[in-house]
Design an enzyme around this catalytic site. Structure first.
Site, short mmCIF file in Angstrom:
data_model
loop_
_atom_site.label_atom_id
_atom_site.label_comp_id
_atom_site.label_asym_id
_atom_site.label_seq_id
_atom_site.Cartn_x
_atom_site.Cartn_y
_atom_site.Cartn_z
N TYR A 44 0.84 -1.06 0.09
CA TYR A 44 -0.04 0.11 -0.01
C TYR A 44 0.99 1.27 -0.07
O TYR A 44 0.67 1.93 -0.73
CB TYR A 44 -0.79 0.07 1.19
CG TYR A 44 -1.75 1.18 1.53
CD1 TYR A 44 -2.88 1.45 0.68
CD2 TYR A 44 -1.23 2.05 2.37
CE1 TYR A 44 -3.62 2.54 0.78
CE2 TYR A 44 -1.96 3.49 2.64
CZ TYR A 44 -3.22 3.50 1.91
OH TYR A 44 -4.00 4.57 2.21
N GLN A 45 2.11 1.32 0.87
CA GLN A 45 2.59 2.50 1.04
C GLN A 45 3.45 2.87 -0.17
O GLN A 45 3.71 3.96 -0.71
CB GLN A 45 3.77 2.51 2.15
CG GLN A 45 3.17 1.74 3.38
CD GLN A 45 2.23 2.28 4.42
OE1 GLN A 45 1.95 3.66 4.08
NE2 GLN A 45 2.01 1.49 5.58
N ASP A 91 1.23 6.94 10.64
CA ASP A 91 2.32 5.90 10.94
C ASP A 91 3.73 5.98 10.28
O ASP A 91 4.56 5.55 10.47
CB ASP A 91 1.73 4.56 10.32
CG ASP A 91 1.13 4.63 8.92
OD1 ASP A 91 2.19 4.72 7.97
OD2 ASP A 91 0.03 4.92 8.65
N ASP A 114 -6.83 18.89 12.01
CA ASP A 114 -7.78 18.12 10.74
C ASP A 114 -6.94 18.65 9.64
O ASP A 114 -7.04 19.87 9.22
CB ASP A 114 -9.05 18.67 11.22
CG ASP A 114 -10.18 18.04 10.38
OD1 ASP A 114 -9.82 17.37 9.37
OD2 ASP A 114 -11.24 18.20 10.95
N ASP A 136 -3.75 9.69 2.42
CA ASP A 136 -3.65 8.20 2.97
C ASP A 136 -4.55 8.43 4.30
O ASP A 136 -3.91 8.33 5.32
CB ASP A 136 -1.88 8.18 3.40
CG ASP A 136 -1.94 6.83 4.04
OD1 ASP A 136 -2.63 5.94 4.00
OD2 ASP A 136 -0.98 6.69 4.92
#
Ligand code: AAT
Length: 291
Positions: free
Chosen positions: A64-65, A89, A140, A159
């Site tokens: 994914y990354q 992450d 946010d 992401d």
């Protein structure tokens, strides 16, 4: 019946569930935004879960990354300013680090607990925060982008988690308008875009919103075994400006000088995977074409 309520009622994929055997719970707490859980699994290494949804596992995170970072960065000639939305992450930061043309990597993550937990339990991902080009903004992303200068970024990578908790506003039209405004002419956006098996309507909605805001909108997908249905998609968009040909990487990864020697080698992405990611099954091609 009790089990049914727990396992089969996630609004993102009602009636189905994917199980991983838990060897040991390593961390569990409630942040201001979501429930954060880390466990050691029997077969996928450590797993990060937010509000009951798997965000990554040590065994398959690279698929994914690497794709969400290099699909956009290899589609633009010499990316300099890059923004990551979510991604606390650090895994996407680690991938962006491989690009030596990049000068600034802004990241806007809403939940500091995700970053702290990643630094403690997922050092191979959190290594991304060690790059001196990284500037961390906790908050946010909706607010961050509203205040962002126009035309700042060559690439933005969204992401984010699924649109059920704090990420709900990240699939709405006003957010895409602020993303388009924050990009340079010809700048590129790559947005996490769910599973073609489970979320055809979400994908259609996202693509039609993007077509109202961006010049060029494409869908790509890849395999990630621990995401629901085992696949994940990406919507790639570019703004008015120089043409971007997403399907043929203009900035091929094979040309990178690999200066970041403290990061381990890539395991998934290459130029063949890049081109292949845009091949769509007939049912999806039809949906995407008819929008
Ligand atoms: N790198 C793979 C993991 C993720 S993490 C998604 C991140 O987005 C989370 O850390 C979450 O806290 C953050 N996030 C959610 N909403 C916002 C927001 N409004 N502003 C900034 N950050 C936000 C993605 C996994 C994809 C899972 C697919 N099923």
């Amino acid at each position: 019946k009790k089990g049914e309520a727990v396992y089969f009622n996630n609004p993102m994929w009602p009636g189905e569930a994917h199980s991983l055997k838990v060897e040991k719970v390593l961390f569990k707490d409630k942040s201001d935004y979501q429930e954060v859980l880390v466990f050691e699994s029997a077969t996928y290494g450590k797993v990060l879960v937010l509000d009951g949804i798997v965000q990554l596992t040590e065994k398959d995170e690279f698929a994914y990354q690497e794709m969400i970072a290099h699909l956009p960065l290899c589609s633009t000639p010499s990316p300099k300013n890059v923004l990551v939305v979510g991604g606390g992450d650090g895994g996407v930061l680690r991938e962006i680090s491989r690009h030596s043309s990049v000068e600034v990597i802004d990241i806007c993550e809403i939940d500091k607990m995700v970053i702290d937990v990643s630094k403690k339990f997922f050092p191979e991902l959190a290594v991304g925060f060690e790059d001196p080009r990284v500037q961390l903004h906790i908050g946010d992303a909706v607010e961050f982008l509203r205040k962002s200068p126009a035309g700042k970024y060559d690439a933005i990578i969204v992401d984010s988690s699924d649109p059920v908790g704090p990420a709900l506003a990240l699939v709405e039209k006003p957010f895409f308008e602020t993303l388009a405004r924050a990009l340079k002419p010809g700048g590129v956006l790559c947005n996490m875009a769910e599973s073609m098996w489970l979320h055809t309507h979400l994908i259609e909605d996202m693509i039609s919103i993007c077509r109202q805001t961006f010049k060029n909108v494409q869908y790509a997908w890849s395999s990630v075994p621990t995401y629901p249905s085992g696949v994940i998609g990406f919507v790639l968009c570019s703004t008015e400006g120089p043409d971007v040909d997403f399907k043929n990487p203009i900035n091929p990864i094979e040309k990178l000088d690999g200066a970041m020697t403290y990061i381990r080698e890539m395991k998934f992405y290459n130029s063949d995977m890049h081109r292949a990611a845009f091949a769509l099954p007939t049912f999806l091609r039809r949906e995407v074409a008819s929008l």
